[in-house]
Design an enzyme around this catalytic site. Structure first.
Site, PDB file in Angstrom:
ATOM      1  N   CYS A   9       0.764  -1.248  -0.002  1.00  0.00           N
ATOM      2  CA  CYS A   9       0.003   0.002  -0.099  1.00  0.00           C
ATOM      3  C   CYS A   9       0.788   1.223  -0.022  1.00  0.00           C
ATOM      4  O   CYS A   9       1.835   1.503   0.465  1.00  0.00           O
ATOM      5  CB  CYS A   9      -0.905   0.056   1.133  1.00  0.00           C
ATOM      6  SG  CYS A   9      -1.919  -1.305   1.459  1.00  0.00           S
ATOM      7  N   SER A 298      13.067  -3.201 -11.410  1.00  0.00           N
ATOM      8  CA  SER A 298      13.901  -2.430 -10.247  1.00  0.00           C
ATOM      9  C   SER A 298      15.219  -2.845 -10.330  1.00  0.00           C
ATOM     10  O   SER A 298      16.272  -2.048  -9.905  1.00  0.00           O
ATOM     11  CB  SER A 298      13.056  -3.017  -9.115  1.00  0.00           C
ATOM     12  OG  SER A 298      12.621  -4.396  -9.137  1.00  0.00           O
ATOM     13  N   ASP A 361      19.298  -8.978 -10.584  1.00  0.00           N
ATOM     14  CA  ASP A 361      17.803  -9.104 -10.275  1.00  0.00           C
ATOM     15  C   ASP A 361      17.985  -8.514  -8.619  1.00  0.00           C
ATOM     16  O   ASP A 361      19.042  -8.610  -8.068  1.00  0.00           O
ATOM     17  CB  ASP A 361      17.247 -10.617 -10.261  1.00  0.00           C
ATOM     18  CG  ASP A 361      15.477 -10.240 -10.229  1.00  0.00           C
ATOM     19  OD1 ASP A 361      15.046  -9.175 -10.109  1.00  0.00           O
ATOM     20  OD2 ASP A 361      14.865 -11.195 -10.425  1.00  0.00           O
ATOM     21  N   CYS A 397       7.958 -12.407   6.603  1.00  0.00           N
ATOM     22  CA  CYS A 397       8.075 -11.152   6.973  1.00  0.00           C
ATOM     23  C   CYS A 397       6.751 -10.824   7.354  1.00  0.00           C
ATOM     24  O   CYS A 397       5.571 -11.208   6.941  1.00  0.00           O
ATOM     25  CB  CYS A 397       8.028  -9.993   5.458  1.00  0.00           C
ATOM     26  SG  CYS A 397       7.747  -8.340   6.219  1.00  0.00           S
ATOM     27  N   CYS A 457      15.969  -3.376   9.571  1.00  0.00           N
ATOM     28  CA  CYS A 457      15.046  -4.618   9.838  1.00  0.00           C
ATOM     29  C   CYS A 457      15.639  -5.618   8.941  1.00  0.00           C
ATOM     30  O   CYS A 457      15.732  -5.624   7.704  1.00  0.00           O
ATOM     31  CB  CYS A 457      13.615  -4.456   9.335  1.00  0.00           C
ATOM     32  SG  CYS A 457      12.899  -6.228   9.580  1.00  0.00           S
TER      33      CYS A 457
END
Ligand code: SF4
Length: 482
Positions: A9, A298, A361, A397, A457
């Protein structure tokens, strides 16, 4: 990485001190944050009912322009969603209305992150409210806040009281009935959230990522701090802290994969991080090759970094078909449909045929699409060496990214909880069919981002969940579904 992971989100909030209509600002921000979620979207503007639709923003605007243009007001919030908890239907789209609309303590809320639901449901019962059947983490948090706000009267007290039950991550924005905007970030700062200023409309704007400010022509003021509540109303911006940040826990995945390359998180530009990591990989793994090829999109800056440092030419050997449905977006779909999405990647045969390809990647989660890219898209290459900017993902996660089940994670499947990088590299190479696989390590990740390890994290790679209030119970996807 191609479409393996659901993001969790993007949020936005805007308040104009001079009462300008903020809806255009909200919509433009949501469109810019679309890479953070494409399942549904919504907005809530003061004195208007909440508007929510499935799919992506521009699709609804094309169809319902006349309706949307009538939603106008001096403050509002918005959301683009991909579910990490709850179902992916529009009924779970955000903003979520909390409380009775006749009551001056009601509010609308948008949330980026994931929170443990059980603890919130228990707490809600203790406060005298029954948790609604099938409520999402966001709704449960909202209902808890609603009761506490009625009891204590202020946001800061409500968050202070609820904080022990907020186990997980949250960057959120709230719209109060009087138009006040409340932006809050958890005390570890897992997910990004920043605030900017739009001069033309005298508006404060809160967004998940600074790329949305850039598109609006707004100025980035700063990141919202972990544990901070920023309240924006006619008196301007006021900030308080509901919790002390003992230790920051930035999610490095935001830097390597999720965030837009142009975004700045904690003063660090995502594009630069990706390029740095490419250079670091070139030093760590000086592989022999003819071309450096990124997996779109990405990994492109990391491939450029690798090429620059190694002197091996960068080539666009894999391209996304931008004009097919979902082809040009970062697509997050159910595991069983992943092959369909990978099929929308097209190889440029002349670039790869007979070449020793160094494929860059960002990460491997389940390994499904890496296997297809190496085995099928790059068929004809002399060899494929796959290098990854993120270390092996061995643990689930629980802080907002959708790889919640350990059994699905490739590094775990082939090596269990071993942290032996050479062994993982070798076994993952066998699985995906590459001549060589080289993962980044934690040191390389930390150096590439420019933040010390203890401010990241790293739970999904180390298994250290001390950044959470209590250690999660690992469940299979089937158990979670049930
Ligand atoms: S567990 Fe991994 S993906 Fe999740 S917040 Fe931590 S670093 Fe990010």
């Amino acid at each position: 990485m191609v479409c393996l992971v659901k993001e969790n989100c993007g949020v936005v909030g805007a308040f104009s001190l001079e009462g300008y209509n903020v809806t255009p600002l909200l919509i433009a921000s949501l469109e810019t944050l679309q890479h953070r979620g494409q399942e549904s979207w919504g907005l809530a503007v003061v004195n208007h009912e909440t508007f929510k639709r499935p799919g992506i923003v521009f699709q609804s605007i094309d169809v319902e322009y006349d309706k949307i243009i009538r939603i106008n007001g001096g403050s509002g919030i918005g959301h683009v969603r991909y579910s990490t908890t709850a179902k992916s239907t529009v009924e779970y789209a955000q903003p979520i209305d909390i409380g009775r609309m006749t009551d001056n303590k009601n509010f609308r809320i948008v949330h980026n992150g994931t929170l443990e639901r059980e603890i919130l449901a228990e707490n809600l019962k203790g406060l005298g409210l029954s948790p609604p059947q099938g409520a999402s983490d966001t709704e449960l948090m909202g209902l808890n806040l609603y009761v506490l706000l009625k009891k204590h009267g202020s946001w800061i007290e409500a968050f202070e009281k609820l904080n022990p039950c907020l186990n997980g991550s949250f960057s959120l924005v709230i719209l109060a009935p009087n138009g006040e905007i409340v932006a809050v970030r958890d005390e570890r700062g897992f997910r990004p959230l920043c605030i900017g200023w739009h001069e033309e409309t005298s508006s404060y704007i809160v967004v998940s990522e600074s790329c949305a400010l850039e598109v609006l022509g707004a100025k980035l003021i700063r990141d919202i701090e972990p544990g901070e509540i920023a309240i924006i109303n006619r008196d301007g911006l006021k900030s308080e802290h509901f919790a002390k940040c003992e230790k920051h826990a930035h999610c490095p995945f935001e830097y390597t994969y999720f965030a837009h390359p142009s975004s700045k998180i904690e003063g660090i530009t995502v594009y630069n991080v990706r390029k740095n990591i490419g250079r670091i990989l070139a030093e760590k793994y000086p592989v022999e090759g003819d071309v450096v090829v990124p997996v779109p999109d990405s990994a492109r800056p990391a491939a450029l970094g690798y090429s620059e440092r190694s002197g091996i030419p960068f080539e666009e050997g894999l391209l996304k078909d931008r004009y097919r449905r979902k082809g040009g977006w970062r697509s997050f779909i159910e595991p069983e449909k992943r092959e369909v999405i990978v099929s929308k990647i097209v190889a440029v045969k002349e670039v790869i045929e007979g070449k020793r390809v160094i494929l860059i990647d960002d990460s491997i989660v389940r390994g499904t699409s890496s296997k297809i890219i190496v085995g099928s898209k790059l068929r004809g290459a002399k060899s494929v060496s796959l290098l990854l900017t993120f270390p092996p993902i061995i643990y689930p996660c629980y802080m907002g990214i959708d790889f919640p089940s350990q059994e699905e994670l490739l590094a775990y499947k082939v090596c269990g909880e071993s942290k032996n990088l050479e062994e993982i590299n070798r076994k993952v190479a066998e699985y995906v069919g590459a001549s060589f696989v080289g993962y980044n390590d934690i040191e390389g990740l930390s150096e590439g981002i420019g933040l010390p390890k203890n401010q990241l994290c790293l739970a999904c790679t180390t298994g250290d969940y001390s950044c959470l209030k209590r250690r999660p119970i690992f469940r299979s996807r089937e158990e979670m579904r049930r």
